[in-house]
Design an enzyme around this catalytic site. Structure first.
Site, PDB file in Angstrom:
ATOM      1  N   PRO A 152       3.332   6.996  -8.444  1.00 11.69           N
ATOM      2  CA  PRO A 152       4.308   7.625  -7.482  1.00 11.69           C
ATOM      3  C   PRO A 152       5.324   6.502  -6.639  1.00 11.69           C
ATOM      4  CG  PRO A 152       1.997   8.780  -7.629  1.00 11.69           C
ATOM      5  CD  PRO A 152       2.455   7.264  -8.348  1.00 11.69           C
ATOM      6  N   GLU A 153       6.040   6.890  -6.172  1.00  9.73           N
ATOM      7  CA  GLU A 153       6.590   6.640  -4.396  1.00  9.73           C
ATOM      8  C   GLU A 153       6.839   8.002  -3.856  1.00  9.73           C
ATOM      9  OE1 GLU A 153       9.668   3.886  -4.694  1.00  9.73           O
ATOM     10  OE2 GLU A 153       9.412   3.913  -7.300  1.00  9.73           O
TER      11      GLU A 153
END
Length: 272
Positions: free
Chosen positions: A2-3
DNA sequence: CGCCAGGCCTGCACGC
DNA sequence: TGCGTGCAGGCCTGGC
């Protein structure tokens, strides 16, 4: 995995399910994360009410009374809700059973993630204290970017992936934002002029906002808090598109390694 | 089998 | 000397 957009998608999905709920029980199956999960976490959390679910950079903050449960999803983490009694799978390291019938579950195969408890102000935690401005805040602006890049001889892509310069920009969205701004990822950061700083601030924001609107990107098995896949990966302009034609000019997209991370760009649209 | 993967901290070398 | 920067290494497992 995840960003910022994926973390924000997770936050938005979970927030209405956890806000106001009281923690009934806590299960820690594996304490060996990037840092050990606190040994007494269950004792600390049980009986606490979750006041809010916030985000700082890629960190999720479960505000609970006089302290905060801090969760980072690392490279492969996922946080979602299951019904009580759902059997844990391999790598389901952590459960938060709430009195409203939801069980918040953390799965993180690579265990680069973090589960921490911070008493008092969570932003005072060493790991959060040094994080730079949020990309959607006024503090992240062209003047800031210009000033912060003057002393940096390294590639601009590495600079915008530095969480001290701006929070939340990871490997995918760094390539995407630079493409949108027409900036070559190898450009020494200090050579970015004022006008291009304006452009890059704008495209960083727009790229992240578009990804959030799409529910994040689903690479491998990333899904949101309801188990749904995001679809921004279908909108990538350059990321993971080496050898394919640029959607703007048709030139073949190239890849290279910068700061040990794969990087994608169009040699024509991002000539300099 | 080797290689690659969305993060990010630490430690080291280096230059001002 | 001290600080900022740049770089390599390390943490792990799974998928191709």
């Amino acid at each position: 995995m995840p960003e910022l957009p994926e973390v924000e998608t997770t936050r938005r999905g979970l927030e209405p399910l956890v806000r106001g709920a009281t923690i009934g029980s806590v299960v820690v199956r594996n304490r060996a994360m990037r840092q050990p999960v606190p040994r007494d976490l269950a004792r600390i959390l049980t009986g606490r009410r979750i006041d809010a679910l916030e985000r700082r950079g890629k960190y999720l903050l479960f505000r609970a009374g006089d302290g905060t449960l801090i969760v980072h999803l690392g490279m492969s983490g996922r946080l979602w809700v299951v019904t009580p009694g759902t059997a844990p799978a391999t790598h389901d390291h952590f459960d938060l059973a709430l009195d409203n019938g939801h069980v918040v579950r953390l799965r993180d195969p690579r265990r680069f993630g973090l589960v921490l408890w911070q008493r008092g102000d969570p932003l005072a935690h060493k790991l959060l204290r040094a994080i730079g401005p949020e990309p959607f805040s006024n503090a992240f602006n062209a003047e800031w970017l210009y000033r912060e890049t003057r002393s940096r001889s390294g590639a601009i892509k590495n600079a915008i992936m530095d969480s001290h310069l701006v929070a939340g920009v990871g490997n995918i969205y760094a390539s995407e934002a630079l493409f949108r701004a027409g900036i070559n990822p190898k450009l020494p950061a200090r050579r970015l002029g004022p006008a291009r700083c304006v452009a890059l601030v704008e495209t960083v924001r727009a790229t992240l906002a578009d990804a959030i609107a799409a529910g994040g990107s689903s690479l491998r098995d990333y899904v949101n808090s309801k188990g749904e896949a995001g679809y921004f990966q279908n909108n990538f302009s350059v990321y993971d598109r080496a050898g394919k034609p640029c959607l703007t000019c048709g030139t073949t997209i190239r890849s290279l390694v910068l700061g040990q991370r794969s990087t994608f760009y169009c040699p024509r649209c991002q000539a300099r």
